[in-house]
Scaffold this active site. Structure first.
Site, short mmCIF file in Angstrom:
data_model
loop_
_atom_site.label_atom_id
_atom_site.label_comp_id
_atom_site.label_asym_id
_atom_site.label_seq_id
_atom_site.Cartn_x
_atom_site.Cartn_y
_atom_site.Cartn_z
N THR A 1 -3.24 -12.56 -5.77
CA THR A 1 -2.48 -13.62 -6.42
C THR A 1 -1.02 -13.55 -6.03
O THR A 1 -0.31 -14.56 -6.01
CB THR A 1 -2.57 -13.45 -7.95
N PHE A 2 -0.56 -12.33 -5.76
CA PHE A 2 0.87 -12.14 -5.59
C PHE A 2 1.26 -11.66 -4.20
O PHE A 2 2.41 -11.38 -3.95
CB PHE A 2 1.40 -11.14 -6.62
N ASP B 1 -3.97 -3.45 -14.56
CA ASP B 1 -4.87 -4.34 -13.81
C ASP B 1 -5.97 -3.52 -13.13
O ASP B 1 -6.25 -3.69 -11.94
CB ASP B 1 -4.08 -5.17 -12.81
P1 ADP Z 1 -2.40 -8.17 -5.07
O1 ADP Z 1 -1.26 -7.86 -5.98
O2 ADP Z 1 -2.14 -9.40 -4.26
O3 ADP Z 1 -3.73 -8.16 -5.76
P2 ADP Z 1 -3.18 -5.62 -3.84
O4 ADP Z 1 -2.20 -4.50 -3.73
O5 ADP Z 1 -4.24 -5.50 -4.88
O6 ADP Z 1 -2.39 -6.99 -3.96
O7 ADP Z 1 -3.88 -5.81 -2.43
C1 ADP Z 1 -4.82 -6.86 -2.20
C2 ADP Z 1 -6.00 -6.34 -1.37
O8 ADP Z 1 -5.53 -5.82 -0.11
C3 ADP Z 1 -6.74 -5.17 -2.01
O9 ADP Z 1 -7.73 -5.62 -2.90
C4 ADP Z 1 -7.34 -4.47 -0.81
O10 ADP Z 1 -8.52 -5.11 -0.37
C5 ADP Z 1 -6.27 -4.66 0.26
N1 ADP Z 1 -5.37 -3.48 0.28
C6 ADP Z 1 -4.26 -3.29 -0.47
N2 ADP Z 1 -3.66 -2.12 -0.20
C7 ADP Z 1 -4.41 -1.52 0.74
C8 ADP Z 1 -4.33 -0.28 1.45
N3 ADP Z 1 -3.35 0.59 1.24
N4 ADP Z 1 -5.30 0.01 2.36
C9 ADP Z 1 -6.31 -0.86 2.59
N5 ADP Z 1 -6.43 -2.05 1.97
C10 ADP Z 1 -5.50 -2.40 1.06
MG MG Z 2 -4.82 -6.61 -6.55
#
Ligand code: ADP
Ligand code: MG
Length: 389
Positions: A33-34, A151
């Site tokens: 989302t973000f 979350d």
């Molecule tokens: P948002 O705040 O947009 O939900 P996230 O930090 O949850 O962002 O990241 C979104 C997606 O990106 C995660 O669900 C995962 O699939 C992928 N992702 C995020 N960080 C990593 C990482 N360090 N290594 C591999 N995949 C990642």
């Molecule tokens: Mg996330």
């Protein structure tokens, strides 16, 4: 890599001068989302191989591009918390953060992981144990720093079923736990007594109250549908780290019942109804009272609570019947040998282990957050302690 992603990467590199000098973008790995998250090589750091000096390789990182629509405060909060959370193998540390004008990218190590949807129906009980242990270890570390993640859900916990390691990510909604404030919610002092709740006949039997002069309730509702703790749904203004333990409990329930999403409400009222069908009206009223509220629900057949084990049994059997997957060693087969249709563990090794899992589940899903276990306490349960490694 699809053309559309390639185009997106070109645009990102254009809008972020100097980025291509330090990072070689490989692919897009996520879109929340973000933020959008990309896989990249970190060209600033060379990985030395132990023998050959000829070939250089670079560490793989995840570049989390936080959308410019997020407030600077929010972005700062996420980076700050990530920075303070270094040092736990189950929590993704911040490698770097880069900014150009209003754009911010958080750099994290890249974690190879599987999509939850691809494995949640196939994990045997010992796999569920490892998954939950990794998650609770992460929570224990985060909670020790008095941080609420807010979350906790499968997409924010990157699990690799082959290495059996899990890493908690996404501190975009995280916050420091505040001191409990008795003026914010009566739960601090144990809630209202039954006499303090206005009688039901002072309210309409259907629909909403007209000319309601009571002040509205405001509280942090950040989190994801289906994973919100009852105190979040009841808009308690003293939310604690226990909201994360509830969400972890929902994840355990999802894994045991092999249903995702387990709860699937469209709004908070729906979510309360879903909880009522499982936990029963009486316990829900008690929980509302803890937060200074009355709670009524006129749906039939929700007076009695069901054992969570029985619900899991029905969920798994319905699914297995539909797909005809009772093969030996399948999860449904395993469950049939572990609990009966009332959810009672059978007197066998597997049965006892299922019983231990249900104990953790019930302790994480206590409606009253004051009775709910902490992550540390959950890790002390037999389910984890009796079976190490
Ligand atoms: P948002 O705040 O947009 O939900 P996230 O930090 O949850 O962002 O990241 C979104 C997606 O990106 C995660 O669900 C995962 O699939 C992928 N992702 C995020 N960080 C990593 C990482 N360090 N290594 C591999 N995949 C990642
Ligand atoms: Mg996330």
């Amino acid at each position: 890599v699809p053309e559309s992603v390639k185009d997106e990467i070109v645009l990102l590199l254009k809008s972020f001068p100097g980025l291509s000098f330090n990072y070689k973008l490989i692919d897009k790995i996520g879109e929340g989302t973000f933020s959008s998250v990309y896989k990249a090589q970190d060209l600033r750091r060379e990985k030395r191989s132990s023998y050959g000096k000829k070939r250089t390789s670079y560490p793989i990182v995840a570049l989390k591009r936080i959308y410019v629509t997020s407030s600077p405060q929010r972005i700062y909060n996420e980076l700050q918390l990530l920075h303070s959370l270094a040092g736990c193998p189950n929590v993704a540390p911040l490698v770097d953060a880069i900014r150009f004008e209003d754009q911010v990218i958080a750099v994290l190590p890249y974690y190879k992981h599987a999509d939850f949807r691809d494995f949640y129906r196939d994990l045997p009980l010992c796999g569920i144990r490892t998954y939950m242990r990794e998650l609770l270890e992460a929570l224990s570390f985060v909670h020790d720093k008095k941080i609420i993640h807010r979350d906790i859900k499968p997409t924010n916990f990157l699990y690799n079923p082959f290495t059996r390691r899990g890493v908690l990510v996404d501190f975009g909604l995280a916050e420091k736990e505040a001191e409990p404030d008795p003026t914010a919610c009566v739960c601090v002092n144990g809630g209202l007594s039954t006499e303090e709740i206005p009688p039901l006949n002072s309210f309409p039997t259907r629909g909403y109250l007209k000319d309601d002069h009571r002040p509205g309730r405001r509280a942090n509702r950040a989190g994801t549908r289906g994973f919100r703790a009852p105190e979040v749904l009841f808009k308690c203004a003293n939310q604690s780290r226990k909201v994360d333990v509830w969400s972890a409990g929902v994840m355990l329930l999802t894994l045991l019942a092999r249903r995702f999403p387990f709860f699937n409400s469209s709004d908070d009222i729906d979510a309360l109804t879903e909880l009522t069908t499982i936990f029963g009206l009486g316990p829900m009223k008690e929980c509302a009272q803890l937060h200074g509220l009355g709670f009524e629900c006129n749906l039939p057949r929700i007076e009695n609570s069901h054992s969570i084990g029985a619900i899991i049994f029905v969920a798994v059997m319905l699914d297995a019947k539909e797909e005809d997957t009772f093969a030996e060693d399948s999860p449904a087969w395993e469950l049939l040998n572990a609990i009966d249709m009332k959810g009672k563990p059978k007197d066998s090794k597997l049965g006892r282990e299922y019983g231990e899992a249900l104990e953790v589940l019930e302790a994480c899903l206590r409606l009253n957050y004051r009775e709910r276990v902490s992550a540390d306490e959950a890790l002390e349960f037999d389910f984890f302690r009796k079976h190490t490694g």
